[in-house]
Design an enzyme around this catalytic site. Structure first.
Site, PDB file in Angstrom:
ATOM      1  N   SER A   1      56.294  60.716  77.193  1.00 49.58           N
ATOM      2  CA  SER A   1      56.797  60.579  78.548  1.00 49.58           C
ATOM      3  C   SER A   1      56.492  61.828  79.358  1.00 49.58           C
ATOM      4  O   SER A   1      56.361  62.926  78.815  1.00 49.58           O
ATOM      5  CB  SER A   1      58.308  60.335  78.532  1.00 49.58           C
ATOM      6  OG  SER A   1      58.616  59.178  77.777  1.00 49.58           O
TER       7      SER A   1
ATOM      8  N   HIS B   1      52.339  66.133  92.742  1.00 52.76           N
ATOM      9  CA  HIS B   1      51.192  66.759  93.389  1.00 52.76           C
ATOM     10  C   HIS B   1      51.425  66.684  94.893  1.00 52.76           C
ATOM     11  O   HIS B   1      51.884  65.660  95.409  1.00 52.76           O
ATOM     12  CB  HIS B   1      49.883  66.045  93.033  1.00 52.76           C
ATOM     13  CG  HIS B   1      49.630  65.923  91.562  1.00 52.76           C
ATOM     14  ND1 HIS B   1      49.223  66.980  90.782  1.00 52.76           N
ATOM     15  CD2 HIS B   1      49.747  64.861  90.727  1.00 52.76           C
ATOM     16  CE1 HIS B   1      49.084  66.577  89.527  1.00 52.76           C
ATOM     17  NE2 HIS B   1      49.404  65.290  89.472  1.00 52.76           N
TER      18      HIS B   1
ATOM     19  N   CYS C   1      59.165  56.171  78.046  1.00 52.68           N
ATOM     20  CA  CYS C   1      59.222  55.150  77.013  1.00 52.68           C
ATOM     21  C   CYS C   1      60.645  55.109  76.477  1.00 52.68           C
ATOM     22  O   CYS C   1      61.305  56.143  76.373  1.00 52.68           O
ATOM     23  CB  CYS C   1      58.265  55.462  75.870  1.00 52.68           C
ATOM     24  SG  CYS C   1      56.531  55.419  76.322  1.00 52.68           S
TER      25      CYS C   1
END
Length: 273
Positions: free
Chosen positions: A118, A123, A146
């Site tokens: 995970s 960004h 997950c």
């Protein structure tokens, strides 16, 4: 929806479902000159530098109950920043009882989860029109987990962490897991819209459109601020410093920029009148 212990489906091994929340936010500003644009971009770079973004993502990690394994962060020249956090399984954790929680949703009082493979990333992309005038700041955040918990749990906090004019939110559940009999499960919680995970006070501020593909467990919501106050889009001065014709021209440019981002297409100048 979270199943009670009596209702919980017994799985064959680890819950292999991957749940990914992609959150894109846009901040728009009118900058008349190169100097104003440079000052705005410098302000944005300071507000959303790699250190502050790391703090935001670490709080997201706490909210979803994960453990930080590794942090990579970078401030770029001339603008922009990136942060990636790898996370892993967490212990039993109490869900934070604060403003960042939302309802309804898969939000148990406490959870036991595994979050192998995970990650959480952000960004940033400062951007501006080549002829001056419009400057736009975009931040892309991805929370991929997950296990049992959904990253939608962190959505409220992420929205409140950024000054946002436009939001584009995607949520997808990928892969499958199996119950003890071998039957495939392609999703482990009920969801009809991302809007169900956005608090009412925020929904009241935005116009929202859903585009969902239920059979593929793909959910998309985009949001645009309802109220427009020109003073919120001028950098370093207020609308009383403008001539009426300037105010009208700037307002049209800003509204067109917001509509183009919201609808994902170019709009002919003057068509908003």
């Amino acid at each position: 929806m979270t199943l009670s212990p009596e209702q919980r489906i017994e799985l064959h091994g680890f819950n292999n479902l991957t749940k990914t929340l992609s959150f894109n936010m846009y901040d728009i500003c009118y900058t008349r000159t190169k100097e104003e644009r440079e000052a705005y971009l410098e302000y944005i770079d300071e507000q959303y530098n790699a250190d502050r973004l790391t703090k935001i993502l670490k709080h997201v990690t706490e909210i979803i109950g994960a453990h930080v394994l590794n942090v990579a962060k970078q401030d770029y020249v001339p603008q922009g920043a990136s942060v990636t956090i790898l996370v892993s399984e967490g212990p039993v954790v109490e869900v934070p009882n604060e403003v960042y929680d939302e309802s309804p949703g898969p939000l148990p009082d406490s959870v036991v989860m595994q979050l192998d493979k995970s990650h959480i990333t952000v960004h940033t992309y400062p951007e501006y029109h080549p002829d001056e005038g419009i400057s736009t700041f975009r931040a892309d955040i991805d929370v991929s987990t997950c296990g049992e918990i959904s990253p939608l749990k962190a959505l409220n906090y992420l929205i409140r962490s950024f000054d946002t004019d436009i939001m584009s939110i995607d949520y997808k559940v990928r892969g499958f897991t199996r119950d003890k009999r071998g039957k495939k499960l392609f999703i482990d919680h009920d969801i009809s819209s991302i809007q169900n995970y956005i608090p009412d006070d925020i929904k009241d501020m935005f116009d929202m459109i859903d585009v969902n593909v239920y059979q593929d467990n793909i959910f998309h919501t985009k949001c645009k601020l309802k109220e427009f106050d020109l003073n919120n889009y001028l950098f370093g001065y207020t609308r009383d410093k403008l001539r009426p014709e300037e105010e009208e021209e700037i307002t049209e440019k800003l509204l067109m920029e917001m509509d183009e981002i919201f609808y994902g297409k170019n709009i002919r100048p003057g068509s908003l009148k």
